[in-house]
Design a protein around this motif. Structure first.
Motif, PDB file in Angstrom:
ATOM      1  N   GLN A  31       0.995  -1.110  -0.091  1.00 44.87           N
ATOM      2  CA  GLN A  31      -0.018   0.071  -0.014  1.00 44.87           C
ATOM      3  C   GLN A  31       0.854   1.331  -0.060  1.00 44.87           C
ATOM      4  O   GLN A  31       0.576   2.212  -0.781  1.00 44.87           O
ATOM      5  CB  GLN A  31      -0.922  -0.093   1.252  1.00 44.87           C
ATOM      6  N   TYR A  91      -7.911  -3.293  -1.781  1.00 45.03           N
ATOM      7  CA  TYR A  91      -7.961  -2.447  -0.509  1.00 45.03           C
ATOM      8  C   TYR A  91      -8.103  -1.058  -0.593  1.00 45.03           C
ATOM      9  O   TYR A  91      -9.068  -0.402   0.070  1.00 45.03           O
ATOM     10  CB  TYR A  91      -6.976  -2.881   0.444  1.00 45.03           C
ATOM     11  N   TYR A 112     -11.119   1.420   0.393  1.00 45.01           N
ATOM     12  CA  TYR A 112     -10.976   2.366   1.380  1.00 45.01           C
ATOM     13  C   TYR A 112     -11.816   3.610   0.678  1.00 45.01           C
ATOM     14  O   TYR A 112     -12.496   4.483   1.482  1.00 45.01           O
ATOM     15  CB  TYR A 112      -9.531   2.827   1.837  1.00 45.01           C
ATOM     16  N   HIS A 169      -8.141  -0.117  10.221  1.00 42.85           N
ATOM     17  CA  HIS A 169      -8.126  -1.364   9.438  1.00 42.85           C
ATOM     18  C   HIS A 169      -7.977  -2.546  10.539  1.00 42.85           C
ATOM     19  O   HIS A 169      -6.775  -2.704  10.917  1.00 42.85           O
ATOM     20  CB  HIS A 169      -7.401  -1.522   8.094  1.00 42.85           C
ATOM     21  N   THR A 193     -11.264  -7.033   8.706  1.00 38.99           N
ATOM     22  CA  THR A 193     -10.840  -8.292   7.739  1.00 38.99           C
ATOM     23  C   THR A 193     -10.911  -9.276   8.507  1.00 38.99           C
ATOM     24  O   THR A 193     -10.494  -9.577   9.584  1.00 38.99           O
ATOM     25  CB  THR A 193      -9.592  -8.176   7.090  1.00 38.99           C
ATOM     26  N   ASN A 243     -14.572  -7.479   5.128  1.00 40.41           N
ATOM     27  CA  ASN A 243     -14.149  -8.306   4.080  1.00 40.41           C
ATOM     28  C   ASN A 243     -13.386  -9.691   4.485  1.00 40.41           C
ATOM     29  O   ASN A 243     -13.041  -9.663   5.699  1.00 40.41           O
ATOM     30  CB  ASN A 243     -13.244  -7.495   3.060  1.00 40.41           C
TER      31      ASN A 243
END
Length: 471
Positions: free
Chosen positions: A30, A463, A467, A131, A161, A210
């Motif tokens: 990321q 991801y 977001y 997260h 998650t 998720n």
């Protein structure tokens, strides 16, 4: 965009399973994609902490029921993981050598979550997304929404998650007093089937939920250890994003943990050299196909089937194959595997325990990887195996279904079976032996699977898109 990942594990700091691998890799990718990604986790008493430099960025104290704890938030100083790593140190709670398995795990991870929120409450700015990963962080979405102390943070988006819905962190209402004060009218957001259920609470309260593969998300709608109804009710905010792997760590061309490095051009030669090294170490015949199992020796992974699978396969195919097992877990399964060495002779060996370097060597030296999993939310082992040219033999479930196509189907490259049973696995092993004898086809499949792209780049972008949808 700034993301704060909250997790009980992060490789290489502390890892028990796939959760650690994901949290150790996703933030790094990321970062590469242009977001700011940070990780906060408990400060266990591990070798990583002893070998790296830290600075204190926050000090505080918290009440956990009637007990007062001082805590520190440490930041790793050298950016060793490629992103900012923070660790919450709570003496008396989190300063353990292990991650899980303590009598006070409920208190340990509740204290961790409260400390994270207290620290976050002091930030001059806030992240765009918190997260959360698995039930150990499941009360954070609830407290951000309804905790009186954290009212200034309620605008922060939350994502949960689910890495494995079998573990939910339930505890009794007699421990409600441990949770920081909140609007008691919202107690129902904590409850599921008469207990405080952190994972269920996160599903109710997080902005998005998720799982780590699309197929596992679909499976949870009808089989989720009691959460099926809740997940169906929250279906509109649920999705599946397939995990990736860190293809810089898992690369046979650069892997310093294996005996002989190799690439696509010399895969056959390279794997042969690594198999010879393994077989010499574990007293196996390197001229035979090698089947390996790597992972926790628990029922969820189908490990209890392994002793019977090994015995039956060696009976059906005498002198034609070898097995090598790496893992630890259920004491009876460990004992059965050790007993199996008595009748398997030089065709089977087992290493009880966890050894990261040895796992790399098994992926590099094996011909086939066995995964008879009863539950496999995503599975990373099959992705690692394919990266090293090792053909996966997997049950058709969860992420295994998403990532492995049977070689009998168009474009196929692996071996799949439907039931976590000795009969199905042994039949699949028979098919693997037929494939092994087809030298050209086997060689082509090894080259095919080494070229499959399961890097984190695509997953990291998925991801980020998730977001972005929260704005």
């Amino acid at each position: 965009m700034e993301i704060l990942h909250v997790s009980a594990e992060c490789y290489p700091v502390a890892k028990v399973g796939g959760l650690g691998d994901v949290v150790g890799a996703l933030p790094k990718y990321q970062q590469s994609a242009g977001t700011i990604a940070k990780v906060v986790m408990p400060a266990y008493n591990t070798a990583f902490r002893e070998k790296h430099s830290y600075e204190i960025v926050h000090q505080g104290g918290l009440w956990l029921g009637h007990d007062w704890y001082h805590f520190n938030v440490w930041k790793e100083s050298t950016n060793a993981l490629g992103f900012d790593l923070y660790q919450v140190d709570i003496p008396g709670l989190l300063d353990t050598p292990g991650v899980y398995g303590y009598m006070n795990d409920t208190e340990r991870f509740l204290g961790f979550q409260v400390a994270v929120l207290d620290w976050l409450n002091e930030w001059q700015h806030q992240p765009d997304v918190v997260h959360c990963h698995d039930h150990h962080t499941g009360l954070i979405p609830f407290l951000l929404r309804f905790g009186y102390k954290y009212s200034r943070l309620k605008h922060i988006a939350t994502v949960m998650t689910i890495h494995n819905a079998q573990y939910q962190g339930q505890f009794g209402w007699d421990k409600l007093y441990l949770i920081p004060s909140f609007d008691l009218w919202k107690s129902g957001m904590l409850d599921w089937q008469g207990a405080i259920n952190p994972l269920a609470s996160a599903i109710k309260c997080a902005w998005k939920v998720n799982t780590v593969s699309p197929n596992y998300m679909e499976e949870l709608f009808y089989s989720a250890n009691g959460l099926e109804g809740l997940l169906n009710a929250e279906r509109s905010k649920a999705t599946g994003i397939l995990n990736g792997i860190d293809d810089k760590v898992w690369d046979p061309a650069t892997d310093e943990m294996i005996a002989t490095r190799y690439g696509l051009a010399d895969v056959t030669k390279g794997k042969k050299a690594n198999k010879q090294h393994l077989c010499k170490t574990f007293e196996l015949d390197p001229s035979l196909p090698l089947f390996v199992f790597i992972g926790r020796l628990v029922g969820e992974k189908g490990a209890d089937l392994l002793p019977e699978i090994i015995g039956r396969s060696l009976y059906e195919h005498p002198g034609e194959l070898n097995f090598l097992i790496l893992g630890s877990g259920d004491a009876h399964t460990e004992w059965m595997l050790q007993q199996a060495r008595q009748y398997a002779g030089t065709h089977f060996n087992v290493f009880i325990g966890y050894n990261e370097a040895l796992s790399h060597q098994l992926y590099a030296g094996a011909d086939f990887l066995l995964m008879p999993s009863r539950v496999e939310p995503c599975g990373l082992n099959q992705l690692y195996a394919m990266r090293y040219g090792t053909v996966p033999v997997v049950r058709t479930t969860g992420g295994l279904k998403d990532t492995v196509v049977d070689f009998g189907d168009p474009g196929g490259f692996g071996i799949r079976f439907f039931h976590a049973s000795t009969g199905d696995v042994c039949h699949a092993i028979g098919r693997a032996l037929e494939l092994y004898r087809s030298k050209v086809k086997f060689s082509n499949i090894k080259k095919t699977i080494m070229q499959l792209d399961h890097s984190w780049d695509k997953a990291a972008q998925s991801y980020i898109d998730l977001y972005t949808s929260l704005k």
